[in-house]
Design a protein around this motif. Structure first.
Motif, mmCIF file in Angstrom:
data_model
loop_
_atom_site.group_PDB
_atom_site.id
_atom_site.type_symbol
_atom_site.label_atom_id
_atom_site.label_comp_id
_atom_site.label_asym_id
_atom_site.label_seq_id
_atom_site.Cartn_x
_atom_site.Cartn_y
_atom_site.Cartn_z
ATOM 1 N N TRP A 52 0.854 -1.182 0.000
ATOM 2 C CA TRP A 52 0.000 0.000 0.000
ATOM 3 C C TRP A 52 0.891 1.233 0.000
ATOM 4 C CZ3 TRP A 52 -5.026 1.043 -0.578
ATOM 5 C CH2 TRP A 52 -5.447 2.328 -0.275
ATOM 6 N N PRO A 53 0.566 2.288 -0.789
ATOM 7 C CA PRO A 53 -0.700 2.539 -1.475
ATOM 8 C C PRO A 53 -0.770 2.068 -2.922
ATOM 9 C CG PRO A 53 0.616 4.519 -1.519
ATOM 10 C CD PRO A 53 1.410 3.498 -0.753
ATOM 11 N N SER A 54 0.278 1.427 -3.443
ATOM 12 C CA SER A 54 0.195 0.925 -4.809
ATOM 13 C C SER A 54 -0.801 -0.219 -4.884
ATOM 14 C CB SER A 54 1.580 0.457 -5.277
ATOM 15 O OG SER A 54 2.042 -0.600 -4.456
ATOM 16 N N ILE A 55 -1.485 -0.360 -6.013
ATOM 17 C CA ILE A 55 -2.467 -1.409 -6.218
ATOM 18 C C ILE A 55 -1.856 -2.491 -7.101
ATOM 19 C CG2 ILE A 55 -4.807 -1.951 -6.988
ATOM 20 C CD1 ILE A 55 -4.631 0.024 -4.652
ATOM 21 N N ASN A 56 -1.951 -3.732 -6.671
ATOM 22 C CA ASN A 56 -1.392 -4.847 -7.421
ATOM 23 C C ASN A 56 -2.333 -5.219 -8.563
ATOM 24 O OD1 ASN A 56 -0.487 -7.355 -8.367
ATOM 25 N ND2 ASN A 56 0.350 -7.913 -6.362
ATOM 26 N N ARG A 57 -1.982 -4.825 -9.789
ATOM 27 C CA ARG A 57 -2.865 -5.043 -10.931
ATOM 28 C C ARG A 57 -3.040 -6.519 -11.261
ATOM 29 N NH1 ARG A 57 -1.448 -2.131 -15.679
ATOM 30 N NH2 ARG A 57 -0.076 -0.742 -14.523
ATOM 31 N N ASP A 58 -2.101 -7.366 -10.825
ATOM 32 C CA ASP A 58 -2.173 -8.784 -11.164
ATOM 33 C C ASP A 58 -3.277 -9.514 -10.412
ATOM 34 O OD1 ASP A 58 -0.015 -8.582 -12.925
ATOM 35 O OD2 ASP A 58 1.432 -8.922 -11.308
ATOM 36 N N ILE A 59 -3.681 -8.988 -9.256
ATOM 37 C CA ILE A 59 -4.702 -9.678 -8.466
ATOM 38 C C ILE A 59 -5.923 -8.807 -8.196
ATOM 39 C CG2 ILE A 59 -3.033 -11.212 -7.363
ATOM 40 C CD1 ILE A 59 -3.136 -9.426 -4.895
ATOM 41 N N ALA A 60 -5.945 -7.576 -8.721
ATOM 42 C CA ALA A 60 -7.095 -6.688 -8.554
ATOM 43 C C ALA A 60 -8.123 -6.963 -9.647
ATOM 44 C CB ALA A 60 -6.648 -5.232 -8.605
ATOM 45 N N LEU A 61 -9.377 -6.600 -9.381
ATOM 46 C CA LEU A 61 -10.456 -6.793 -10.344
ATOM 47 C C LEU A 61 -10.745 -5.501 -11.084
ATOM 48 C CD1 LEU A 61 -13.020 -8.908 -8.294
ATOM 49 C CD2 LEU A 61 -11.514 -9.707 -10.115
ATOM 50 N N LYS A 62 -11.104 -5.627 -12.358
ATOM 51 C CA LYS A 62 -11.518 -4.478 -13.145
ATOM 52 C C LYS A 62 -12.749 -4.846 -13.964
ATOM 53 C CE LYS A 62 -7.846 -5.465 -16.584
ATOM 54 N NZ LYS A 62 -7.164 -6.542 -15.844
ATOM 55 N N VAL A 63 -13.609 -3.862 -14.162
ATOM 56 C CA VAL A 63 -14.845 -4.053 -14.911
ATOM 57 C C VAL A 63 -15.042 -2.869 -15.842
ATOM 58 C CG1 VAL A 63 -15.973 -5.437 -13.133
ATOM 59 C CG2 VAL A 63 -16.196 -2.942 -13.081
ATOM 60 N N LYS A 64 -16.042 -2.993 -16.716
ATOM 61 C CA LYS A 64 -16.379 -1.882 -17.581
ATOM 62 C C LYS A 64 -17.092 -0.812 -16.783
ATOM 63 C CE LYS A 64 -16.728 -4.417 -21.913
ATOM 64 N NZ LYS A 64 -17.592 -4.717 -23.077
ATOM 65 N N ALA A 65 -16.919 0.427 -17.227
ATOM 66 C CA ALA A 65 -17.636 1.525 -16.589
ATOM 67 C C ALA A 65 -19.128 1.368 -16.836
ATOM 68 C CB ALA A 65 -17.132 2.860 -17.126
ATOM 69 N N SER A 66 -19.929 2.021 -16.016
ATOM 70 C CA SER A 66 -21.379 1.933 -16.164
ATOM 71 C C SER A 66 -21.841 2.481 -17.504
ATOM 72 C CB SER A 66 -22.063 2.694 -15.024
ATOM 73 O OG SER A 66 -21.707 2.148 -13.776
ATOM 74 N N SER A 67 -21.101 3.410 -18.058
ATOM 75 C CA SER A 67 -21.420 3.954 -19.371
ATOM 76 C C SER A 67 -20.124 4.282 -20.097
ATOM 77 C CB SER A 67 -22.287 5.213 -19.235
ATOM 78 O OG SER A 67 -21.605 6.218 -18.508
#
Length: 396
Positions: free
Chosen positions: A364-379
């Motif tokens: 922390w505070p860096s975010i580990n992109r390998d284990i984090a989740l990402k989704v599409k924006a609502s629009s």
């Protein structure tokens, strides 16, 4: 907005004089055409919505029920396509809270209306979001504790107290009448600030008392010891010992394993970590670790939940008290964080394989992109990293 670290300690849940009627739902052709002399006109085709890699360079199964990713409204996030869907909110609620039953077929919504004398409650199908019953009104003061439906929707389980002054006790309600079926457990003397209970697929339930896993059922007056987990002592007082009621518990879809949280001492404070084990106590493994052993921050990995295939465990790193803003990595699709209310962007949702042989060090505070989740924006076409002020639940 109440952060999870706060509402876990707001140990108030009153359910009295309730009436809820829960309806459980439970070209042929052949031949060869001659080549035309002029190219045929091809009608325009709308390209299908493309999926994105929601986890590293791949996708995960099922959907994630995310409470308060923007401080208020809950969403269902499809981890196969990356699409997210807003859940229907109460018309006049300050904040809605959602849970799913143990097999993910039903969703329960209850509204936290601070200062109100009644709170609307409703049940929805987890696939079509169709209402299953008319909203009922919960009288009294409803706190932030989870309301957990059994797999068949017959029973409702919660840590329940009659008012703010009464200690929370493990309570089973008849879901059709909300009359108390059973109250009390070996947690009765504990100050419960977590959610140390979970349903088994067969309709029984398990709960953690310190490092002991107990099992019972709504129709049994007794509990049986399943396992004594070889965990380190977690008392903050001199002399050591065990503290009950501080863990949160989740059962794998097949009922053979548990994921739970446990407090571990580091320097002068306790971090909360995620562990997994077999239901009989064997195979105990720690999934999370703090990357910087000298960090002055307190890390809280919490709200564990199993993937529908039992291969993964999702959880939230709650860092509401951190004074440093998180550093979200850039992504080609945009990578904007899911954020609305101040503080909700501080808590990334992570996923680790349940079979991991060693803890994953998370910084922390860096975010580990390998284990984090990402989704599409609502629009639009941009994307978002998933974070939340509240809890998460993985459903099919």
């Amino acid at each position: 907005m109440k952060y999870r670290s706060e509402f876990l300690r707001s140990t108030a849940l009153t359910l009295s004089a309730l009436a809820l009627a829960l309806a459980v739902v439970t070209g042929c052709g052949g031949g060869v055409e001659a080549t035309p002399t002029t190219p045929p006109t091809t009608p325009p085709v709308t390209p299908p919505t493309q999926a994105i890699a929601t986890y590293g360079n791949t996708v995960l199964p099922g959907r994630l029920l995310v409470n308060a990713p923007d401080g208020t409204n809950a969403r269902l996030m499809d981890l196969t396509t990356g699409r997210q869907q807003a859940l229907p909110g109460s018309s006049d609620a300050a904040e809605d809270r959602w849970q799913a039953n143990a097999n993910g077929t039903l969703l329960v919504r209850w509204a936290d209306r601070s200062g109100a004398s009644a709170y609307p409650l409703a049940v929805f199908g987890a696939t079509d979001l169709a209402p299953k019953v008319s909203p009922a009104s919960i009288s009294g003061v409803l706190g932030a504790a989870d309301l957990r439906l059994s797999p068949d929707g017959k029973w409702l389980m919660a840590q329940y107290g009659d008012n703010f002054q009464v200690q929370r006790r493990l309570t089973i309600f008849d879901a059709s009448t909300l009359e108390i079926q059973k109250r009390g457990s070996r947690l009765d003397d504990a100050t419960v600030i977590g959610e140390p209970q979970a349903w088994l697929p067969d309709g029984r339930y398990v709960y953690l008392v310190a490092n002991e896993l107990w099992v019972s059922s709504p129709t049994s007056a007794d509990s049986q010891l399943l396992a004594r987990l070889p965990l380190p002592e977690n008392s903050v007082f001199e002399g050591g010992g065990y503290v009950a009621g501080h863990s949160s518990l989740a059962v794998s879809p097949d009922g053979t394993r548990i994921a739970f949280t446990w407090e571990l001492k580091r320097k002068n404070d306790f971090d909360t970590h995620v562990f997994v084990a077999n239901i009989d106590g064997t195979g105990l493994r720690q999934l999370t670790a703090v990357a910087d052993a000298d960090s002055a921050l307190r890390y809280s990995f919490d709200s564990p939940t199993w993937s529908p295939d039992g291969k993964w465990v999702a959880f939230v790193l709650y860092m509401n008290g951190a004074v440093v803003a998180p550093v979200w990595p850039d992504e080609p699709f945009g990578g904007a964080r899911v954020v609305g209310t101040t503080g909700c962007d501080a808590n990334p949702v992570y996923v680790l394989p349940a079979s991991a042989s060693a803890p994953t060090a998370i910084a922390w505070p860096s975010i580990n992109r390998d284990i984090a989740l990402k989704v599409k924006a609502s629009s639009g076409d941009s994307g978002q990293w998933v974070s939340t002020c509240s809890n998460v639940r993985w459903i099919p």
